[in-house]
Motif scaffolding. Structure first.
Motif, mmCIF file in Angstrom:
data_model
loop_
_atom_site.group_PDB
_atom_site.id
_atom_site.type_symbol
_atom_site.label_atom_id
_atom_site.label_comp_id
_atom_site.label_asym_id
_atom_site.label_seq_id
_atom_site.Cartn_x
_atom_site.Cartn_y
_atom_site.Cartn_z
ATOM 1 N N GLU A 100 37.377 44.802 36.560
ATOM 2 C CA GLU A 100 37.096 43.831 35.717
ATOM 3 C C GLU A 100 38.150 43.890 34.577
ATOM 4 N N VAL A 101 38.737 42.624 34.283
ATOM 5 C CA VAL A 101 39.639 42.372 33.409
ATOM 6 C C VAL A 101 39.212 41.768 32.200
ATOM 7 N N GLU A 102 39.540 42.540 31.048
ATOM 8 C CA GLU A 102 39.104 41.934 29.668
ATOM 9 C C GLU A 102 40.162 41.021 29.337
ATOM 10 N N PRO A 120 46.902 43.698 24.844
ATOM 11 C CA PRO A 120 47.185 43.598 26.503
ATOM 12 C C PRO A 120 45.844 43.567 27.322
ATOM 13 N N PRO A 121 45.679 43.221 28.468
ATOM 14 C CA PRO A 121 44.575 42.931 29.053
ATOM 15 C C PRO A 121 44.076 44.568 29.238
ATOM 16 N N GLN A 122 42.744 44.510 29.167
ATOM 17 C CA GLN A 122 41.961 46.015 29.439
ATOM 18 C C GLN A 122 41.186 45.681 30.779
#
Length: 125
Positions: free
Chosen positions: A82-84, A88-90
């Motif tokens: 899962e990309v939040e 930067p993206p988590q």
């Protein structure tokens, strides 16, 4: 036989011929039992983790190898990603139901091994 491929009749009760080099199940087994696959599944069996947390929990794994291992396990349907959309993206990873099914015996194997080993020596600071 074209291209050197081998056609092996498969028993209707069995979906995969695991001893054949073209078997998809064999690929999954290779990913699970790879140098890092086992450790990723065991670590994620203890709870979902972000990429950096996973890297820190598995000593000795490089970012490159962790990324490759995760990519394979996600592709096999063992791990979800899962990309939040933050900067930067988590990115968080966890086990799918299939991943939990496969990971449980690995955790049990690790437990059996560690119970049989002599007591670990105490580390000095």
């Amino acid at each position: 036989m074209a291209g050197g491929s081998q056609v092996v009749p498969v028993d209707p009760e069995r979906r995969y011929e695991v001893f054949h080099t073209d078997c998809a199940a064999r690929d999954v087994v290779n990913h699970v039992t790879s140098r890092w696959g086992v450790w990723v599944l065991i670590a994620l069996g203890r709870g979902e983790l972000r990429f950096y947390e996973l890297r820190e929990s598995i000593q000795g794994i490089s970012e490159k190898m962790l990324a490759q291992t995760l990519r394979a396990l996600v592709g096999d349907g063992l791990v979800w990603r899962e990309v939040e959309p933050t900067t930067p993206p988590q990115v968080t990873y966890g086990l799918t139901e299939f991943g939990r099914e496969v990971g449980e015996p690995l955790e049990e194997l690790l437990g059996r091994i560690t119970r049989r080993l002599p007591e670990a020596p105490t580390r000095s600071p």
